[in-house]
Design a protein around this motif. Structure first.
Motif, PDB file in Angstrom:
ATOM      1  N   LYS A 161       1.724 -28.278  42.404  1.00  9.48           N
ATOM      2  CA  LYS A 161       0.484 -27.678  41.887  1.00  9.48           C
ATOM      3  C   LYS A 161       0.495 -27.625  40.361  1.00  9.48           C
ATOM      4  CE  LYS A 161      -0.311 -24.670  45.876  1.00  9.48           C
ATOM      5  NZ  LYS A 161      -0.268 -23.268  46.340  1.00  9.48           N
ATOM      6  N   LEU A 162       1.622 -27.214  39.801  1.00  7.49           N
ATOM      7  CA  LEU A 162       1.722 -27.114  38.352  1.00  7.49           C
ATOM      8  C   LEU A 162       1.607 -28.491  37.703  1.00  7.49           C
ATOM      9  CD1 LEU A 162       2.173 -25.499  35.782  1.00  7.49           C
ATOM     10  CD2 LEU A 162       4.650 -25.671  36.206  1.00  7.49           C
ATOM     11  N   LEU A 163       2.337 -29.461  38.225  1.00  4.36           N
ATOM     12  CA  LEU A 163       2.263 -30.797  37.643  1.00  4.36           C
ATOM     13  C   LEU A 163       0.866 -31.394  37.805  1.00  4.36           C
ATOM     14  CD1 LEU A 163       3.588 -33.029  36.105  1.00  4.36           C
ATOM     15  CD2 LEU A 163       4.573 -33.881  38.251  1.00  4.36           C
ATOM     16  N   TRP A 164       0.238 -31.179  38.955  1.00  2.00           N
ATOM     17  CA  TRP A 164      -1.121 -31.680  39.172  1.00  2.00           C
ATOM     18  C   TRP A 164      -2.088 -31.077  38.152  1.00  2.00           C
ATOM     19  CZ3 TRP A 164      -3.673 -35.572  40.450  1.00  2.00           C
ATOM     20  CH2 TRP A 164      -5.013 -35.520  40.846  1.00  2.00           C
ATOM     21  N   SER A 165      -1.871 -29.823  37.780  1.00  2.29           N
ATOM     22  CA  SER A 165      -2.750 -29.192  36.788  1.00  2.29           C
ATOM     23  C   SER A 165      -2.658 -29.891  35.433  1.00  2.29           C
ATOM     24  CB  SER A 165      -2.427 -27.699  36.644  1.00  2.29           C
ATOM     25  OG  SER A 165      -1.246 -27.493  35.895  1.00  2.29           O
ATOM     26  N   LYS A 166      -1.581 -30.604  35.189  1.00  2.00           N
ATOM     27  CA  LYS A 166      -1.390 -31.333  33.930  1.00  2.00           C
ATOM     28  C   LYS A 166      -1.827 -32.794  34.033  1.00  2.00           C
ATOM     29  CE  LYS A 166       0.556 -27.770  32.007  1.00  2.00           C
ATOM     30  NZ  LYS A 166      -0.106 -27.039  30.942  1.00  2.00           N
ATOM     31  N   LEU A 167      -1.886 -33.337  35.256  1.00  2.00           N
ATOM     32  CA  LEU A 167      -2.232 -34.747  35.451  1.00  2.00           C
ATOM     33  C   LEU A 167      -3.705 -34.962  35.764  1.00  2.00           C
ATOM     34  CD1 LEU A 167       0.762 -35.866  37.722  1.00  2.00           C
ATOM     35  CD2 LEU A 167       0.482 -36.288  35.270  1.00  2.00           C
ATOM     36  N   ARG A 168      -4.319 -34.019  36.460  1.00  2.00           N
ATOM     37  CA  ARG A 168      -5.691 -34.205  36.937  1.00  2.00           C
ATOM     38  C   ARG A 168      -6.675 -34.290  35.776  1.00  2.00           C
ATOM     39  NH1 ARG A 168      -7.457 -29.032  40.202  1.00  2.00           N
ATOM     40  NH2 ARG A 168      -9.148 -30.472  40.598  1.00  2.00           N
ATOM     41  N   GLY A 169      -7.798 -34.911  36.054  1.00  2.00           N
ATOM     42  CA  GLY A 169      -8.851 -34.985  35.051  1.00  2.00           C
ATOM     43  C   GLY A 169      -8.522 -35.878  33.857  1.00  2.00           C
ATOM     44  N   LYS A 170      -7.655 -36.854  34.063  1.00  2.00           N
ATOM     45  CA  LYS A 170      -7.319 -37.834  33.011  1.00  2.00           C
ATOM     46  C   LYS A 170      -6.817 -37.176  31.731  1.00  2.00           C
ATOM     47  CE  LYS A 170     -10.658 -41.151  34.774  1.00  2.00           C
ATOM     48  NZ  LYS A 170     -11.792 -42.056  34.441  1.00  2.00           N
ATOM     49  N   GLN A 171      -5.978 -36.135  31.883  1.00  2.00           N
ATOM     50  CA  GLN A 171      -5.485 -35.391  30.722  1.00  2.00           C
ATOM     51  C   GLN A 171      -4.439 -36.143  29.911  1.00  2.00           C
ATOM     52  OE1 GLN A 171      -4.856 -31.017  31.325  1.00  2.00           O
ATOM     53  NE2 GLN A 171      -5.205 -31.575  33.468  1.00  2.00           N
ATOM     54  N   ILE A 172      -3.760 -37.089  30.543  1.00  2.00           N
ATOM     55  CA  ILE A 172      -2.708 -37.823  29.836  1.00  2.00           C
ATOM     56  C   ILE A 172      -3.211 -39.232  29.555  1.00  2.00           C
ATOM     57  CG2 ILE A 172      -0.353 -38.698  29.916  1.00  2.00           C
ATOM     58  CD1 ILE A 172       0.396 -36.341  31.661  1.00  2.00           C
ATOM     59  N   LEU A 173      -3.460 -39.506  28.280  1.00  2.00           N
ATOM     60  CA  LEU A 173      -3.908 -40.819  27.796  1.00  2.00           C
ATOM     61  C   LEU A 173      -5.145 -41.327  28.514  1.00  2.00           C
ATOM     62  CD1 LEU A 173      -0.418 -42.559  27.387  1.00  2.00           C
ATOM     63  CD2 LEU A 173      -1.846 -41.559  25.585  1.00  2.00           C
ATOM     64  N   GLY A 174      -5.930 -40.424  29.084  1.00  2.00           N
ATOM     65  CA  GLY A 174      -7.158 -40.821  29.761  1.00  2.00           C
ATOM     66  C   GLY A 174      -6.938 -41.580  31.062  1.00  2.00           C
ATOM     67  N   LEU A 175      -5.750 -41.462  31.642  1.00  2.00           N
ATOM     68  CA  LEU A 175      -5.415 -42.213  32.860  1.00  2.00           C
ATOM     69  C   LEU A 175      -5.635 -41.381  34.121  1.00  2.00           C
ATOM     70  CD1 LEU A 175      -2.178 -43.975  31.605  1.00  2.00           C
ATOM     71  CD2 LEU A 175      -4.448 -44.995  31.903  1.00  2.00           C
ATOM     72  N   GLN A 176      -6.161 -42.025  35.140  1.00  2.00           N
ATOM     73  CA  GLN A 176      -6.436 -41.394  36.441  1.00  2.00           C
ATOM     74  C   GLN A 176      -5.166 -41.348  37.287  1.00  2.00           C
ATOM     75  OE1 GLN A 176      -9.635 -40.349  37.729  1.00  2.00           O
ATOM     76  NE2 GLN A 176      -8.316 -39.406  39.218  1.00  2.00           N
ATOM     77  N   PHE A 177      -4.863 -40.189  37.823  1.00  2.00           N
ATOM     78  CA  PHE A 177      -3.773 -40.016  38.777  1.00  2.00           C
ATOM     79  C   PHE A 177      -4.354 -39.603  40.118  1.00  2.00           C
ATOM     80  CE2 PHE A 177      -1.280 -39.777  34.964  1.00  2.00           C
ATOM     81  CZ  PHE A 177      -0.033 -40.221  35.333  1.00  2.00           C
ATOM     82  N   TYR A 178      -3.688 -39.995  41.169  1.00  2.00           N
ATOM     83  CA  TYR A 178      -4.019 -39.576  42.529  1.00  2.00           C
ATOM     84  C   TYR A 178      -2.834 -38.794  43.055  1.00  2.00           C
ATOM     85  CZ  TYR A 178      -7.641 -43.058  42.004  1.00  2.00           C
ATOM     86  OH  TYR A 178      -8.722 -43.766  41.543  1.00  2.00           O
ATOM     87  N   ARG A 179      -3.102 -37.825  43.929  1.00  2.00           N
ATOM     88  CA  ARG A 179      -1.999 -37.048  44.510  1.00  2.00           C
ATOM     89  C   ARG A 179      -1.864 -37.370  45.984  1.00  2.00           C
ATOM     90  NH1 ARG A 179      -4.358 -31.276  45.834  1.00  2.00           N
ATOM     91  NH2 ARG A 179      -6.541 -31.848  45.826  1.00  2.00           N
TER      92      ARG A 179
END
Length: 118
Positions: A24-42
């Motif tokens: 959950k914590l890591l997803w809060s940092k990855l979701r919404g293209k927060q890192i370099l504008g890149l899309q992550f899926y969980r």
């Protein structure tokens, strides 16, 4: 897109609905293209596995590992899994739950650096 196993769709949904605190914590940092504008899926099915997080543009898989991953059997299974994913051209980053929960800024920094180098 990497090989998708539709038989894992329900399991993947269940995992998304029951994420660990570290996930959950890591997803809060990855979701919404927060890192370099890149899309992550969980909880993304790839081959016969469900990976914790997946960035298709960067061919990156991120795993949050609990204690079961650090047994002899868990290490063996993870090695086989990582090799199969590597054969698809995927890089796997692994963090133990403690790292994610106690050092989230360092984890995000390492992910950022891995993506930036690509």
């Amino acid at each position: 897109m990497k090989p998708y196993n539709k038989n894992l769709k329900q399991s993947s949904r269940d995992l998304r609905n029951h994420m660990t605190e570290a996930e959950k914590l890591l997803w809060s940092k990855l979701r919404g293209k927060q890192i370099l504008g890149l899309q992550f899926y969980r909880q993304k099915p790839i081959l016969n596995f469900i990976v914790d997080f997946y960035c298709p543009v960067a061919n990156l898989v991120i795993e949050c590992d609990g204690g079961q991953h650090f047994t002899d059997e868990g290490l063996k299974v993870d090695r086989i899994r990582d090799e199969a994913l590597a054969q698809l051209g995927l890089k796997v980053l692994r963090f133990d739950n403690g790292q994610v929960l106690k050092q989230i800024d360092n984890v995000v920094h390492e992910i950022h650096n891995t993506l930036y180098i690509k």
